[in-house]
Scaffold this active site. Structure first.
Site, PDB file in Angstrom:
ATOM      1  N   GLY A 189      40.375  45.794  43.032  1.00 47.97           N
ATOM      2  CA  GLY A 189      41.240  45.241  41.997  1.00 47.97           C
ATOM      3  C   GLY A 189      42.677  45.657  42.185  1.00 47.97           C
ATOM      4  N   SER A 190      43.406  45.699  41.092  1.00 44.17           N
ATOM      5  CA  SER A 190      44.844  45.948  41.148  1.00 44.17           C
ATOM      6  C   SER A 190      45.153  47.441  41.202  1.00 44.17           C
ATOM      7  CB  SER A 190      45.520  45.348  39.911  1.00 44.17           C
ATOM      8  OG  SER A 190      45.157  46.095  38.749  1.00 44.17           O
ATOM      9  N   PRO A 191      46.328  47.810  41.748  1.00 48.07           N
ATOM     10  CA  PRO A 191      46.735  49.217  41.736  1.00 48.07           C
ATOM     11  C   PRO A 191      46.814  49.788  40.320  1.00 48.07           C
ATOM     12  CG  PRO A 191      48.073  47.985  43.296  1.00 48.07           C
ATOM     13  CD  PRO A 191      47.253  46.976  42.541  1.00 48.07           C
ATOM     14  N   GLY A 194      43.387  50.565  39.366  1.00 51.81           N
ATOM     15  CA  GLY A 194      42.941  51.602  40.291  1.00 51.81           C
ATOM     16  C   GLY A 194      43.356  52.992  39.860  1.00 51.81           C
ATOM     17  N   GLU A 211      39.821  49.663  46.703  1.00 51.84           N
ATOM     18  CA  GLU A 211      40.272  48.522  47.505  1.00 51.84           C
ATOM     19  C   GLU A 211      41.285  47.766  46.661  1.00 51.84           C
ATOM     20  OE1 GLU A 211      39.620  48.118  50.544  1.00 51.84           O
ATOM     21  OE2 GLU A 211      37.966  49.523  50.813  1.00 51.84           O
ATOM     22  N   CYS A 255      43.749  39.777  47.993  1.00 52.42           N
ATOM     23  CA  CYS A 255      44.513  40.998  48.267  1.00 52.42           C
ATOM     24  C   CYS A 255      45.033  41.043  49.695  1.00 52.42           C
ATOM     25  CB  CYS A 255      43.663  42.234  47.972  1.00 52.42           C
ATOM     26  SG  CYS A 255      42.118  42.287  48.922  1.00 52.42           S
TER      27      CYS A 255
END
Length: 495
Positions: A189-191, A194, A211, A255
């Site tokens: 997913g997104s930072p 994350g 990831e 991504c």
């Protein structure tokens, strides 16, 4: 805390401690069951992907079903070899002894799934976790509800329901799951999310694989000594692959999809002209009848991407496309030339069908441009220049680096997939997936017949010399020392 999540964790822990997931027979049975699930439910999966994301069956097979089939087949073929203890050499001074590295499962693992590839990003990591012998909780994304439902209905029918469970729900369910202690958390997913995952995992010292993503750049060199690039075959192939790497994977919602292109100023017009022709060929040119493109997932993401275009300076940089259909949440493939570098479109991951082209005086300036930004998940470089290739390889950092193509590194099981820095932490695919969900345990066997007294007090100069020689692996020196000939040997050498 909702008791359901605790009950799931408790049941999976009991199953894991029973030891049945450690056998090669159990692992192979689950991998075969995944292949059977895909074979018997392919049309249902295609329909769910169409409803959630508007994916064409070819795209669905290429990026979802086919990816999982390939991974499961590879794991079936290799899992026994992956499980086998790896012999390790042991220093001769410890003779008789033998050593090995033994891969053991981590335990109960939690896998969070992203919405953009809801089938492959569920089952591909699960293949690694199964191959390693773990029990698993799969948390599909609520943003792809049809796919989530398909997974929740099929997985218990095909896979071991006491070892692999699907937990559906929204953000509240994810937060409840994160309060529990897992042996591993795997997140795609997104930072932003994350960071939340890593923070929650830190409370229990739970290892994580993240990831994430980022702005993946493409460097486009001339690929030819000719300046008439419009007719250069290599350049046209490169531009076709750039278009496929931008709009092909979930309409830019990937991504590792191309985020922007770096090219020398003099070649930008030809690049734009070729991209326009390819877009019209691949997807059409009428906003209302665009085909072969996935849909933007929901209104929130549609508005987010649309807002990137509302900046007046960004809007002024649009050289192709830019039209939107708010009712049907469609944004046509859009090309922008030199949007402001401080605009959101150049500082945030686009994750949509917008492609900025940034021009440079010299293509080698692309290295400095990339290095001035967070490390990307992937860099794509189209060039025949070996010197430039080497500079990109040595002077940039990214999760992966692909020359003269885009996206294909994702399907290579012999290459690790993962990010670096802000683009992710950890890796998977093939044997790397097995390793991600395993603990490599060091095992050493020694005999009780031979003892080295020099390892124990009381200390003296002889024992210090023994330890020095042992750490230098100087076995001749050790033999001379034990025979009392070390001093004589040194004297003879000095003479």
């Amino acid at each position: 805390m909702n008791g359901v999540e605790e009950d799931v964790l408790g049941e999976l822990t009991t199953t894991f401690r029973s030891g049945r997931t450690r056998s090669v027979a159990w692992r192979k049975a689950q991998l075969q069951a995944i292949l059977k699930l895909l074979d018997e439910n392919e049309e249902e999966i295609f329909e769910a992907l169409k409803q959630d994301l508007g994916k064409h069956p070819v795209e669905s097979y290429r990026d979802e079903v086919g990816v999982v089939r390939k991974s499961a087949t590879n794991a079936l073929r290799c899992v026994e070899k992956w499980m086998a203890p790896q012999k390790a050499s042991i220093p001769l001074v410890l003779f008789p002894a033998r050593g090995a590295v033994v891969s053991e499962p981590l335990g109960v693992v939690l896998i969070f799934v992203s919405w953009n590839f809801p089938i492959s990003l569920t089952l591909d990591p699960a293949i690694g976790a199964i191959s390693a012998g773990n029990t698993i909780v799969l948390k599909p994304s609520e943003l792809a509800p049809k796919c989530s439902s398909v997974l929740a209905n099929t997985i218990p029918r095909y896979l071991d329901p006491e070892a692999i469970k699907v937990v559906e729900g929204g953000q509240d369910v994810s937060e409840q799951l994160l309060q529990l202690k897992w042996d591993k958390i795997f997140f795609t997913g997104s930072p932003r999310v994350g960071r939340l995952i890593m923070s929650a995992a830190a409370k229990h010292l739970t290892p994580v694989t993240l990831e994430l993503g980022g702005k993946c750049p493409t460097i486009l060199d001339t690929l030819s000594s000719s300046y008439d690039l419009q007719y250069d075959v290599g350049f046209k192939v490169a531009v076709k692959r750039i278009a496929g790497g931008k709009w092909g994977p979930c309409n830019g919602q990937a991504c590792i999809g191309i985020d922007y292109v770096l090219v020398e100023t003099q070649f930008a017009p030809v690049l734009i002209e070729l991209l326009e022709k390819i877009i019209k060929t691949f997807y059409g040119e009428n906003l209302k009848t665009l085909g072969n493109l996935a849909r933007i997932v929901n209104k929130h993401h549609f508005d987010r991407v649309h807002n990137l275009l509302k900046d007046p300076k960004v809007a002024a940089s649009v050289v192709y496309g830019g039209s939107v259909d708010e009712e049907n949440m469609v944004i046509e493939p859009t090309i922008l030339l030199n949007p402001p570098l401080d605009a959101d479109i150049m500082t945030e991951e686009i994750f949509g069908p917008l492609l900025p082209i940034i021009t440079l005086n010299n293509i080698e300036e692309s290295i400095q441009f990339i290095n001035s930004r967070p490390k990307p998940l992937a860099i794509y470089a189209f060039t025949k220049n070996d010197s430039l290739k080497e500079k990109i390889l040595q002077e940039t950092s990214s999760g992966s680096l692909t020359f003269n193509d885009a996206m294909i590194q994702f399907i290579c099981d012999t290459l690790p997939f993962g990010g670096v820095g802000q683009s992710g932490y950890g890796r998977y695919h093939g044997k790397f997936s097995f390793d991600t969900f395993s603990h490599e345990k060091a095992v050493l066997h020694r005999s009780l017949l031979i003892e080295l007294e020099s390892r124990y007090p009381p200390w003296n100069n002889f024992k210090l010399e023994f330890v020095r020689l042992a750490y230098d692996y100087d076995y001749l020196g050790l033999i001379l020392l034990l025979l009392g000939l070390r001093g004589i040997f040194r004297t003879n050498r000095r003479q």
